[in-house]
Design a protein around this motif. Structure first.
Motif, PDB file in Angstrom:
ATOM      1  N   SER A 154       0.828  -1.212   0.000  1.00  0.00           N
ATOM      2  CA  SER A 154       0.000   0.000   0.000  1.00  0.00           C
ATOM      3  C   SER A 154       0.863   1.263   0.000  1.00  0.00           C
ATOM      4  O   SER A 154       0.519   2.248  -0.663  1.00  0.00           O
ATOM      5  N   SER A 172      -6.607  -2.430   4.585  1.00  0.00           N
ATOM      6  CA  SER A 172      -7.789  -2.632   5.411  1.00  0.00           C
ATOM      7  C   SER A 172      -7.613  -3.915   6.220  1.00  0.00           C
ATOM      8  O   SER A 172      -7.583  -5.009   5.651  1.00  0.00           O
ATOM      9  N   ARG A 197     -10.958  -6.035   6.047  1.00  0.00           N
ATOM     10  CA  ARG A 197     -11.216  -6.705   4.768  1.00  0.00           C
ATOM     11  C   ARG A 197     -10.017  -7.502   4.268  1.00  0.00           C
ATOM     12  O   ARG A 197     -10.127  -8.233   3.285  1.00  0.00           O
ATOM     13  N   LYS A 210      -7.357  -6.444   2.631  1.00  0.00           N
ATOM     14  CA  LYS A 210      -7.013  -6.111   1.256  1.00  0.00           C
ATOM     15  C   LYS A 210      -6.625  -4.643   1.162  1.00  0.00           C
ATOM     16  O   LYS A 210      -6.887  -3.854   2.073  1.00  0.00           O
ATOM     17  N   TRP A 226      -6.857  -0.827   0.132  1.00  0.00           N
ATOM     18  CA  TRP A 226      -7.998   0.075   0.146  1.00  0.00           C
ATOM     19  C   TRP A 226      -7.538   1.424  -0.390  1.00  0.00           C
ATOM     20  O   TRP A 226      -6.846   2.162   0.302  1.00  0.00           O
ATOM     21  N   HIS A 227      -7.874   1.712  -1.638  1.00  0.00           N
ATOM     22  CA  HIS A 227      -7.573   3.014  -2.229  1.00  0.00           C
ATOM     23  C   HIS A 227      -8.611   3.986  -1.677  1.00  0.00           C
ATOM     24  O   HIS A 227      -9.778   3.923  -2.046  1.00  0.00           O
ATOM     25  N   LYS A 228      -8.182   4.845  -0.772  1.00  0.00           N
ATOM     26  CA  LYS A 228      -9.097   5.772  -0.102  1.00  0.00           C
ATOM     27  C   LYS A 228      -9.894   6.536  -1.148  1.00  0.00           C
ATOM     28  O   LYS A 228      -9.335   7.142  -2.050  1.00  0.00           O
ATOM     29  N   GLU A 288     -12.129   5.051  -3.197  1.00  0.00           N
ATOM     30  CA  GLU A 288     -12.479   4.220  -4.350  1.00  0.00           C
ATOM     31  C   GLU A 288     -13.989   4.066  -4.502  1.00  0.00           C
ATOM     32  O   GLU A 288     -14.487   3.931  -5.624  1.00  0.00           O
ATOM     33  N   THR A 289     -14.717   4.108  -3.402  1.00  0.00           N
ATOM     34  CA  THR A 289     -16.176   4.003  -3.454  1.00  0.00           C
ATOM     35  C   THR A 289     -16.840   5.368  -3.342  1.00  0.00           C
ATOM     36  O   THR A 289     -17.750   5.688  -4.098  1.00  0.00           O
TER      37      THR A 289
END
Length: 133
Positions: free
Chosen positions: A43, A57, A60, A62, A64-66, A68-69
């Protein structure tokens, strides 16, 4: 681009026993502490390459591209390592002004008053509007 993991910058970092490093995200203009998260070597490498915050994360398991959602990405202005080499400070431009999944500017929105926590920051956008849940 050279392999970042072979660069001298990697030698100064002291990852914890789980291979993680705590990271504080701070607004580069106001100085407001936005959030705390974790990074693993991958990361951090992605953060440096992309110029945007990518965390690990733990829940999760995995990357986590801050944003992304939510679209609330963190554009990197500076990456700083503390004196012990075991904590990073990211100075960021918080796109959209919301860093917290609760829809607030930052994750530190509760202050201790007596024996209880008082909410000290308003929700700027409801999580349902952000994430569609």
């Amino acid at each position: 681009m050279t392999d970042l993991k072979s660069a001298p910058l990697w030698e100064a970092i002291k990852w914890n026993d789980d291979g993680l490093l705590p990271v504080i995200a701070q607004d580069y203009q106001s100085g407001t502490i936005l959030m705390m998260a974790w990074m693993n070597p991958e990361s951090l490498e992605q953060t440096i390459k992309l110029g945007e915050a990518v965390y690990w994360s733990r829940s999760r398991q995995k990357l986590w591209h801050k944003g992304e959602t939510s679209g609330h990405v963190q554009k990197i202005h500076d990456v700083m390592l503390d004196c012990d080499g075991d904590t990073l400070l990211l100075k960021v431009d918080q796109v959209g002004g919301i860093a917290c999944h609760t829809g607030r500017n930052n994750c530190f929105f509760r202050s201790l008053e007596g024996n209880d926590w008082k909410v000290n920051a308003e929700v700027l956008k409801s999580p349902e509007d952000i994430y569609g849940k």
